[in-house]
Design a protein around this motif. Structure first.
Motif, mmCIF file in Angstrom:
data_model
loop_
_atom_site.group_PDB
_atom_site.id
_atom_site.type_symbol
_atom_site.label_atom_id
_atom_site.label_comp_id
_atom_site.label_asym_id
_atom_site.label_seq_id
_atom_site.Cartn_x
_atom_site.Cartn_y
_atom_site.Cartn_z
ATOM 1 N N ILE A 109 4.374 11.400 34.955
ATOM 2 C CA ILE A 109 5.962 11.703 34.193
ATOM 3 C C ILE A 109 5.645 10.799 32.986
ATOM 4 O O ILE A 109 4.975 9.206 33.427
ATOM 5 C CB ILE A 109 7.112 11.823 35.025
ATOM 6 N N MET A 119 7.889 17.416 29.593
ATOM 7 C CA MET A 119 6.963 16.841 30.999
ATOM 8 C C MET A 119 5.530 17.549 30.959
ATOM 9 O O MET A 119 5.448 18.503 30.727
ATOM 10 C CB MET A 119 8.008 16.925 32.264
ATOM 11 N N ASN A 160 13.577 12.869 36.913
ATOM 12 C CA ASN A 160 13.013 11.260 36.733
ATOM 13 C C ASN A 160 13.293 10.123 36.909
ATOM 14 O O ASN A 160 12.961 9.011 37.273
ATOM 15 C CB ASN A 160 12.987 11.182 34.991
#
Length: 167
Positions: free
Chosen positions: A25, A1, A118
């Motif tokens: 992200i 990430m 996420n």
């Protein structure tokens, strides 16, 4: 990430310590959102505050999540750029505490186990996405046909019956 964000978070510990997560992200890490896009490029920008306080000492997650994606306009089916902004306000609880919450606390995040960052970001963006993405009416290529006056010169299908009735 990117920006050093963790893959999973302990929301309870972050709220107890008053942490803040800021970063980006990639949208390629969000399969459900990427399936709605014309391409998998781009990134989501997050700025989340974890806190504990208020009248009842509840743990909360608040902040802003935004992403710019390319989707098909559902009016003209041409590509369009859509900016989605979510402002989550979640109460973080342990599973045992969930039943003690008042009914108005609808958005609850159970933090007994590590939470996928996420997944959390993707869920919030999907909730903020319009059900039917369309261009602004003034920018849509199909808008000209929507605004064009309809021709009224077409004869009614019942006109033949009217003529027979008059005989």
């Amino acid at each position: 990430m990117t920006s050093g964000l963790p893959a999973t978070i302990d929301a309870i510990k972050l709220a107890d310590s008053g942490a803040r997560l800021v970063g980006e992200i990639p949208l390629s890490a969000m399969a459900r959102l990427r399936a709605l896009c014309l391409d998998g490029g781009g990134k989501a920008t997050i700025d989340l505050y974890f806190e504990r306080g208020g009248k009842r000492g509840l743990r909360r997650v608040r902040g802003t999540i935004s992403a710019t994606i390319r989707v098909a306009c559902q009016r003209c089916l041409e590509p369009m750029t859509l900016t989605i902004t979510a402002e989550p306000s979640l109460v973080v609880v342990q599973a045992a505490e969930r039943t003690a919450l008042p009914q108005q606390e609808a958005d609850v995040l159970v933090g007994d186990q590590p939470v996928s960052l996420n997944g959390l970001v993707e869920d919030e963006l999907l909730l903020a996405m319009p059900m039917i993405p369309v261009h602004d009416i003034n920018q849509c290529p199909a808008a000209a046909s929507l605004r064009a006056p309809q021709r009224q010169s077409r004869e009614s299908p019942f006109a033949v019956l009217d003529k027979l009735k008059q005989r």
